[in-house]
Each structure stands twice: as structure tokens, then as C-alpha cells.
Design a protein around this motif. Structure first.
Motif: not given
Lengths: 374, 172
Positions: B8-9, B12-15, B17, B19-20, B24, B28, B65-66
Motif C-alpha cells: 500500500w505504501q 501513498f505519496p508521502p512514501f 518523501t 519524513q523528518p 515516522t 518509512q 507521479s512520485r
């Protein structure tokens, strides 16, 4: 004729020309000033006969023309019509009320050669206007200093003039503030009767308006005391709306609201900021100044609870799937800057995660940590 | 090589980037590790060039588109390195070996293969090993060499240089 006054020439006046046998006409009517001498100086035209002297200031003259008189012996030009401005003469003169807006100078035979030219030229030169301002030529540092001083004096006068109006405005403004206060109080009394949405909004506007006695710097000698008092005033103004928006308000918004409430005697951003810094020195105050990690300054109510805001953000994220600061700001009604701070603090608390792409920074529910709950 | 089963990740767009938030990010990177190793295993990818990362579909999801940026790919590979699943091939850390089995595991697998195929005490070529139908199918020469070096240290094998390729002799 009422522009004439009883004035003798000053010995220092330069006589430009002098002619005899001139009769004065008031409009088309002949006057008793018959066959006298006229003397032209740079500022005045004199008529004299024996001991009698009357004079016309050249500044009244609009223009002049010569008139051709037809007679049995052919045509002659012996009359000059002088058109005049309305009289503002306060000095005693021979005639109190004029019969016409012009006079005539009637020469016995013909207009002397060159007189009309000299007369017109003198009027056109307007030397009386020039002589009014003393035209002094000064040299050296003294002259320059004097010039600067005079300029300063002139601008000082115009500034004082300009602000006279403002003072009057301020006096009226106090009445306006009083009025708005009265209205808002009346509305408060009638609260039960009013339920209409717009009225409520209007009421909130009025309540947000008007500070009876704005704290001004001039009332204090000590800037510290000024800031402390100002700080209390700000809290008073902002407290209700602060709770309405959820406990946090960016300083820029505070600035706008405080100055709207003051109406006049506006605060400078610097004064506001200094006053807000005072909030953190007094622990008992219900509002605190908070500096976010990004450097954004905001006022925060002591009732503010981060977990409530976080819960709200999570709910918004659940509804929308993902949010940019812009979208959050419109959906919960806070400024974009604050919305971003909220999202960042949600991220810091592991409630959200970011998606940085060419479309900008967006935040999603933190599925990484909540995987089990998905 | 079958289709990759994307978790699923992957959509998932934040995947895509990094993560700071530390916690998290940990989750990730764990997800990335699992995905990347699975991807490399099924697609037989042993070498990853960071600069050309977006040619691999794992780092580039065209549907949402990531893309994972080269810096982020490096971070993921470094996470793999900590578990022994990746190793940089150059000092600038642009080319990496990815081991979906760690080298120790590979060594054991190869030795077990030799045992099972009665190859102990005989010489066999790298080609024979890499063309087996089992787990070892398609193994990269570089990775295989490294695995055999582990066996050498265990004194269970010895690498030989043969004409037209390399060979190995397994010891019983």
C-alpha cells in the motif's frame, strides 16, 4: 471709480510719465475730475488738480483699450478705456459706489505718443506684486542659513496647518467610539430579542470595535510601563476573538485586530511586538506569546490545548485525505502561516506525514505509524 | 520475473518523501527496506545506480507521479547497508550492491547448494551456480564472488581462476 483713493505719490516713487489736461470718466459718466494732470508710477496711476490727489492702484487694471471718437473734424483717438477688477479698496476715496466696471481717461486733444505703450507695459510687468516680497540677495553662509531657516519656518507652518484638521478629527473620533460603544451596549441589553444571523455578526463587529481610552505612548514617560499597559490592553481586545479562532492567532492578525479596535492612535508593529513580549514575563496573564520553530510569532491563550487542535487536524485529514497549509487554512479559518504551523506540529507529534513534490508540500495522515489501525 | 506485488505504501505519496519525524522515518525506511529487497529479489536487481534510480519502477511511481530523489535513494540504501543488505561499490556511494540475502546467508545457500548437488570436493563454474533453477538463479557475479569469499574465510571453498571464467572448489 470706487477703486480710487486719496493718496499722494511717495517722493521715492519713480515717475514714468506725466500728462496734463486729462478728464476722468466713471463708466460713461463724466466726473468732477476735470482737466487734471496724470502721473504714472510703477504701481499707481495718480490724478491731480491743485491740492487734490487721487490714485488708482495698477493691480486693479485688467486691460485697456483706446477708443476712436468721431467728430465733425474727422476721427481722433483721445480716450483710453481702462477695465478694472472688482474693488477691495478700504481706504477713503472720492467715490463710494462706482457707476461702471471701467473708467475712461479722456485727453483733450489726442493720446500723447507712447503713453498707451508705457501704460500697458507697466501694467503687464506687475511690479507691485514683485515689490511685495522683499527680494533680498544674500551671499555667503549667512545667506544660505537664512534661506534654510525661512524654508523650515514655511514648512513648519504648513505642517501645523495640516495637522490642525487631524486634531479635529481625533476629537470627533472619540465621539464615534462612544457612539459605537453605546450601540454595542444597547445590543447587549436586547440580546434575547435578536436571533438573526446578520445582527449577530454586526454585533460581533461592534464589540470588536472601540477602545474607550487607547493607551498612547505620550501618557508614559517610561517605555516599560507603556508596554506593560499596552500589553494588558491588547489582551483585553484580543481575548474573545482569540478563543473563537481556537486559541492561537498569528501576530500579524493580532496587529490588524488591535489597530482596528483602536481606530485611531494606531500602534506601530514594533510597539505591538514589544508589548507582546511583556506577556511572557508575567505568568498570571491569560495570553502568551509563542514562537514557533519556524520563527512565526503568535499569541496563544492559556486555555489553548494542543491536543484539541491536533485532534481537529487529524479529523480534517481524515475528511480530506490530504491537506496543504492553504486548504487547511480555509477549512478551519486560520491564517495560512498558522495552518502550516499546525500541520508541522501534527507531523512532529507523528499524526501526519509530508509529501513534498512539485505540487508543493502536502500532509497526509501518518499511515506509517497507524498502519495497524488502517 | 513476475509482476511485483506493490504494498500500500507504494501508492501513498508521502512514501516518496523522506519524513523528518524520526519515528515516522523509521517506519518509512523499514517499509522501503522490505519493498526494495522484495523488488530486487523478484526482478533480480543486484546493482543500483543512485543517479539512475528513477529508471527502476520501484523508485518511480508514474501512477501517482512520485519519484524518490537520488538523495532519498541514498538514504534508503544506507538503511539497507545497516542490516547488511547493501554495500556501496565506490567512494562517492553512487553504485550499490543490493543483497536480498545478506552475504552470510548467500554463503550458506551456496554451500548448501553444493552439498545438495554433490559438488563438494569438485570444481564448478560460476555459470553453473547462477543457472541453477533454485534460489541462486540469476545471481550477480560480483555478489557471488563476495559470497564465496565468505566461504573462503570459513574454509569451505576456494575460488579458482579458470580459462574463460572463474570457478570454485567446495570443501567438505
Amino acid at each position: 471709480m470706487d477703486r480710487f483713493e486719496y493718496v499722494k505719490p511717495d517722493p521715492s516713487d519713480t515717475v514714468l510719465c506725466r500728462h496734463s489736461n486729462v478728464t476722468l470718466y466713471d463708466g460713461d459718466y463724466k466726473t468732477s475730475f476735470h482737466r487734471g494732470n496724470i502721473i504714472l508710477t510703477v504701481t499707481r496711476l495718480f490724478w491731480t488738480s491743485g491740492e487734490a490727489w487721487i490714485s488708482l492702484q495698477l493691480r486693479y487694471i485688467v486691460y485697456m483699450e483706446s477708443v476712436v471718437t468721431e467728430s465733425l473734424f474727422g476721427s481722433k483717438t483721445k480716450t483710453i478705456i481702462v477695465h478694472l477688477l472688482p474693488s477691495d479698496n478700504k481706504n477713503p476715496g472720492p467715490v463710494a459706489c462706482a457707476k461702471g466696471e471701467y473708467i475712461k481717461l479722456d485727453f483733450k486733444d489726442k493720446i500723447p505718443d507712447g503713453f498707451l505703450d508705457v501704460f500697458q507695459k507697466t501694467v503687464a510687468e506687475k511690479r507691485w506684486a514683485a515689490t511685495k516680497i522683499p527680494h533680498q540677495i544674500r551671499t555667503g553662509i549667512g545667506g544660505i542659513e537664512k534661506n534654510i531657516y525661512e524654508k523650515q519656518k514655511a514648512s513648519d507652518i504648513s505642517i501645523t496647518d495640516a495637522f490642525k484638521d487631524l486634531d479635529r478629527l481625533m476629537i470627533t473620533a472619540k465621539d464615534m467610539v462612544m457612539l459605537s460603544k453605546n450601540i454595542s451596549e444597547k445590543i447587549k441589553e436586547k440580546q434575547g430579542a435578536i436571533s438573526d444571523d446578520e445582527t449577530v455578526r454586526f454585533k460581533s463587529y461592534l464589540l470588536g470595535l472601540g477602545v474607550d481610552d487607547p493607551v498612547t505612548r505620550s501618557a508614559f514617560t517610561d517605555s516599560n510601563a507603556y508596554y506593560t499597559t499596552l500589553c494588558k490592553e491588547i489582551i483585553k481586545i484580543i481575548k474573545v476573538s482569540l478563543e473563537e479562532v481556537g486559541g492561537t492567532m498569528a501576530l500579524a492578525e493580532v496587529y490588524c485586530r488591535v489597530n482596528r479596535a483602536r481606530g485611531l492612535d494606531l500602534l506601530s508593529p514594533e510597539d505591538l511586538m514589544n508589548a507582546c513580549y511583556m506577556m511572557n514575563s508575567d505568568k498570571s496573564l491569560p495570553v502568551k506569546l509563542k514562537k514557533f520553530d519556524s520563527g512565526v510569532l503568535a499569541l496563544q491563550s492559556s486555555l489553548y490545548d494542543e491536543s484539541i487542535v491536533l485532534k481537529k487536524i487529524v479529523e480534517e485529514l481524515k475528511i480530506n485525505g490530504s491537506l496543504s497549509a492553504q486548504e487547511l487554512s480555509t477549512s478551519i479559518g486560520v491564517s495560512v502561516v498558522l495552518a502550516k504551523e499546525y500541520l508541522l506540529s501534527a507531523e512532529k507529534n507523528g499524526k501526519s506525514c509530508r509529501d513534498e513534490s512539485i505540487e508543493g508540500l502536502r500532509f497526509y495522515l501518518n499511515k506509517f505509524l497507524d498502519e495497524e489501525n488502517m | 520475473m513476475g509482476e511485483v506485488q506493490w504494498p500500500w505504501q507504494y501508492s501513498f505519496p508521502p512514501f516518496f518523501t523522506i519524513q523528518p519525524n524520526a519515528e515516522t522515518r523509521k517506519k518509512q525506511l523499514e517499509a522501503w527496506r522490505t519493498l526494495l529487497l522484495e523488488y530486487c529479489r523478484t526482478q533480480k536487481v543486484c546493482v543500483i545506480d543512485v543517479r539512475e534510480g528513477d529508471r527502476l519502477s520501484v523508485f518511480n511511481n508514474a501512477v501517482i507521479s512520485r519519484k524518490l530523489s537520488p538523495e532519498a535513494i541514498t538514504i534508503v540504501l544506507e538503511a539497507l547497508q545497516r542490516t547488511g543488505n547493501a554495500e556501496p561499490l565506490d567512494k562517492s556511494r553512487t553504485r550499490w550492491h543490493v543483497y536480498w540475502h545478506t552475504l552470510d546467508e548467500w554463503a550458506s545457500i551456496v554451500y548448501k547448494w553444493a552439498q545438495d548437488n554433490a559438488m563438494l570436493n569438485t570444481v564448478c563454474t560460476f555459470y553453473e551456480i547462477a543457472n541453477d533453477s533454485g534460489d541462486l538463479n540469476g545471481i550477480d557475479d560480483g555478489v557471488l564472488t563476495k559470497a564465496l569469499r565468505v566461504l573462503e574465510r570459513r574454509q569451505q571453498a576456494e575460488i579458482l581462476t579458470l580459462e574463460g571464467g572463474s570457478g570454485v572448489k567446495f570443501f567438505a
